[in-house]
Design a protein around this motif. Sequence first.
Motif, PDB file in Angstrom:
ATOM      1  N   LYS A 192      12.007   8.649 -46.092  1.00  0.00           N
ATOM      2  CA  LYS A 192      11.098   9.773 -45.917  1.00  0.00           C
ATOM      3  C   LYS A 192      11.832  10.932 -45.249  1.00  0.00           C
ATOM      4  CE  LYS A 192       6.366  10.779 -44.508  1.00  0.00           C
ATOM      5  NZ  LYS A 192       5.125  10.218 -43.923  1.00  0.00           N
ATOM      6  N   ALA A 193      11.632  12.139 -45.770  1.00  0.00           N
ATOM      7  CA  ALA A 193      12.289  13.323 -45.213  1.00  0.00           C
ATOM      8  C   ALA A 193      11.647  13.738 -43.900  1.00  0.00           C
ATOM      9  CB  ALA A 193      12.212  14.470 -46.217  1.00  0.00           C
ATOM     10  N   VAL A 197      12.542  15.158 -39.559  1.00  0.00           N
ATOM     11  CA  VAL A 197      13.127  14.643 -38.319  1.00  0.00           C
ATOM     12  C   VAL A 197      12.274  13.554 -37.687  1.00  0.00           C
ATOM     13  CG1 VAL A 197      14.453  16.723 -37.810  1.00  0.00           C
ATOM     14  CG2 VAL A 197      12.104  16.539 -36.999  1.00  0.00           C
ATOM     15  N   SER A 198      10.960  13.607 -37.886  1.00  0.00           N
ATOM     16  CA  SER A 198      10.088  12.583 -37.301  1.00  0.00           C
ATOM     17  C   SER A 198      10.442  11.202 -37.827  1.00  0.00           C
ATOM     18  CB  SER A 198       8.619  12.888 -37.607  1.00  0.00           C
ATOM     19  OG  SER A 198       8.179  14.025 -36.894  1.00  0.00           O
ATOM     20  N   ALA A 199      10.628  11.085 -39.138  1.00  0.00           N
ATOM     21  CA  ALA A 199      10.990   9.800 -39.740  1.00  0.00           C
ATOM     22  C   ALA A 199      12.350   9.329 -39.232  1.00  0.00           C
ATOM     23  CB  ALA A 199      11.002   9.915 -41.259  1.00  0.00           C
ATOM     24  N   GLY A 200      13.280  10.264 -39.079  1.00  0.00           N
ATOM     25  CA  GLY A 200      14.600   9.913 -38.567  1.00  0.00           C
ATOM     26  C   GLY A 200      14.548   9.388 -37.149  1.00  0.00           C
ATOM     27  N   ARG A 201      13.776  10.048 -36.301  1.00  0.00           N
ATOM     28  CA  ARG A 201      13.644   9.589 -34.913  1.00  0.00           C
ATOM     29  C   ARG A 201      12.890   8.261 -34.847  1.00  0.00           C
ATOM     30  NH1 ARG A 201      11.882  15.388 -33.563  1.00  0.00           N
ATOM     31  NH2 ARG A 201      13.834  16.443 -33.019  1.00  0.00           N
ATOM     32  N   ASN A 202      11.845   8.136 -35.652  1.00  0.00           N
ATOM     33  CA  ASN A 202      11.027   6.918 -35.592  1.00  0.00           C
ATOM     34  C   ASN A 202      11.803   5.665 -35.970  1.00  0.00           C
ATOM     35  OD1 ASN A 202       8.785   8.303 -34.703  1.00  0.00           O
ATOM     36  ND2 ASN A 202       7.846   8.471 -36.736  1.00  0.00           N
ATOM     37  N   ALA A 258       3.405   6.340 -25.680  1.00  0.00           N
ATOM     38  CA  ALA A 258       3.056   7.542 -26.457  1.00  0.00           C
ATOM     39  C   ALA A 258       3.027   7.266 -27.948  1.00  0.00           C
ATOM     40  CB  ALA A 258       4.043   8.666 -26.154  1.00  0.00           C
ATOM     41  N   GLY A 259       3.771   6.249 -28.396  1.00  0.00           N
ATOM     42  CA  GLY A 259       3.826   5.937 -29.828  1.00  0.00           C
ATOM     43  C   GLY A 259       4.972   6.660 -30.515  1.00  0.00           C
ATOM     44  N   TYR A 260       4.836   6.828 -31.817  1.00  0.00           N
ATOM     45  CA  TYR A 260       5.895   7.447 -32.613  1.00  0.00           C
ATOM     46  C   TYR A 260       5.621   8.933 -32.863  1.00  0.00           C
ATOM     47  CZ  TYR A 260       7.519   2.709 -33.605  1.00  0.00           C
ATOM     48  OH  TYR A 260       7.998   1.434 -33.481  1.00  0.00           O
ATOM     49  N   PHE A 261       6.638   9.625 -33.376  1.00  0.00           N
ATOM     50  CA  PHE A 261       6.476  11.015 -33.805  1.00  0.00           C
ATOM     51  C   PHE A 261       5.555  11.035 -35.028  1.00  0.00           C
ATOM     52  CE2 PHE A 261      10.231  11.325 -31.261  1.00  0.00           C
ATOM     53  CZ  PHE A 261      10.267  12.625 -30.788  1.00  0.00           C
ATOM     54  N   SER A 262       4.706  12.029 -35.099  1.00  0.00           N
ATOM     55  CA  SER A 262       3.815  12.143 -36.252  1.00  0.00           C
ATOM     56  C   SER A 262       4.600  12.614 -37.472  1.00  0.00           C
ATOM     57  CB  SER A 262       2.685  13.137 -35.973  1.00  0.00           C
ATOM     58  OG  SER A 262       1.943  13.374 -37.153  1.00  0.00           O
ATOM     59  N   GLU A 263       4.558  11.833 -38.540  1.00  0.00           N
ATOM     60  CA  GLU A 263       5.256  12.206 -39.771  1.00  0.00           C
ATOM     61  C   GLU A 263       4.394  13.093 -40.661  1.00  0.00           C
ATOM     62  OE1 GLU A 263       7.015   8.700 -41.537  1.00  0.00           O
ATOM     63  OE2 GLU A 263       7.908   8.084 -39.633  1.00  0.00           O
ATOM     64  N   LYS A 264       3.226  13.467 -40.149  1.00  0.00           N
ATOM     65  CA  LYS A 264       2.373  14.424 -40.854  1.00  0.00           C
ATOM     66  C   LYS A 264       2.758  15.859 -40.488  1.00  0.00           C
ATOM     67  CE  LYS A 264      -1.701  11.393 -40.945  1.00  0.00           C
ATOM     68  NZ  LYS A 264      -3.108  11.233 -40.491  1.00  0.00           N
ATOM     69  N   ILE A 265       3.624  15.988 -39.483  1.00  0.00           N
ATOM     70  CA  ILE A 265       3.998  17.316 -38.980  1.00  0.00           C
ATOM     71  C   ILE A 265       5.465  17.572 -39.302  1.00  0.00           C
ATOM     72  CG2 ILE A 265       4.119  18.792 -36.939  1.00  0.00           C
ATOM     73  CD1 ILE A 265       2.110  16.891 -35.606  1.00  0.00           C
TER      74      ILE A 265
END
Length: 245
Positions: free
Chosen positions: A68-69, A71-76, A171-178
Amino acid sequence: MANKLPEKPLISVVIPTRNEEGYIDRLLKSIKKQTYKNYEILVGDYKSTDKTREIARKYGAKVFTTKKAGVSAGRNICLKHARGDIIAFIDADYVIPKNLFSSIVEQFKTSSRDVVGITPIQEINKREIPKSKRLKFKLIEKLSLPILKSKLLTINTFGCVFCMADAVKRAGYFSEKITIAEDIDFYRRVRKHGKFILGKVPVKISVRRFIKQGIIKPAIDYLNADFNVTLTRKYKKPLSEVRLK
């Protein structure tokens, strides 16, 4: 009461990437020069077609690929494998001084338990600015100093942030919707579990997007994204319009 940390806490460095061969070598070289050695490097890469992954592995990084493209997906994907007591989120185009990690560890150890994040002071990386644009960026630097070296960084963070791992897990993961301002959304959730303070050692921040696109467009993009994320926690622009790190 100070934060409870091991004598030598492990720092997990999380770096999202997408075709970063022109920058990541500098960052990883500056990480390898750290006086504090108890760290791991995790790279979350999205379909790089250059030597990004090869360079990362050369410096001993654990490289994970995401389908998935963004930065959120990369960090998660990195967070799923991170083992550290402290999580360092650092963008690939930063350069850090050799005493940064030791300074961060010392600050966490001596800070009160409610401190869950540290944002280092930011300085513009002047080496990457073309001579023809240096005068313009001198003005930008003067205008941005109130933000780059102030406590405002603990509210709206940039691309180099250190967090206690326990707070990150809650806090959970970065939102991949953003796709823009995903970090604003994430760190607001982290701050629900404590406060952020300003770091003591400055890091070098890249201005490559401003060099490429000018000043006005990126500034409007981020302000618009910040407003929308604050209201809805959902803000997505076409990925073709977003700088994939």
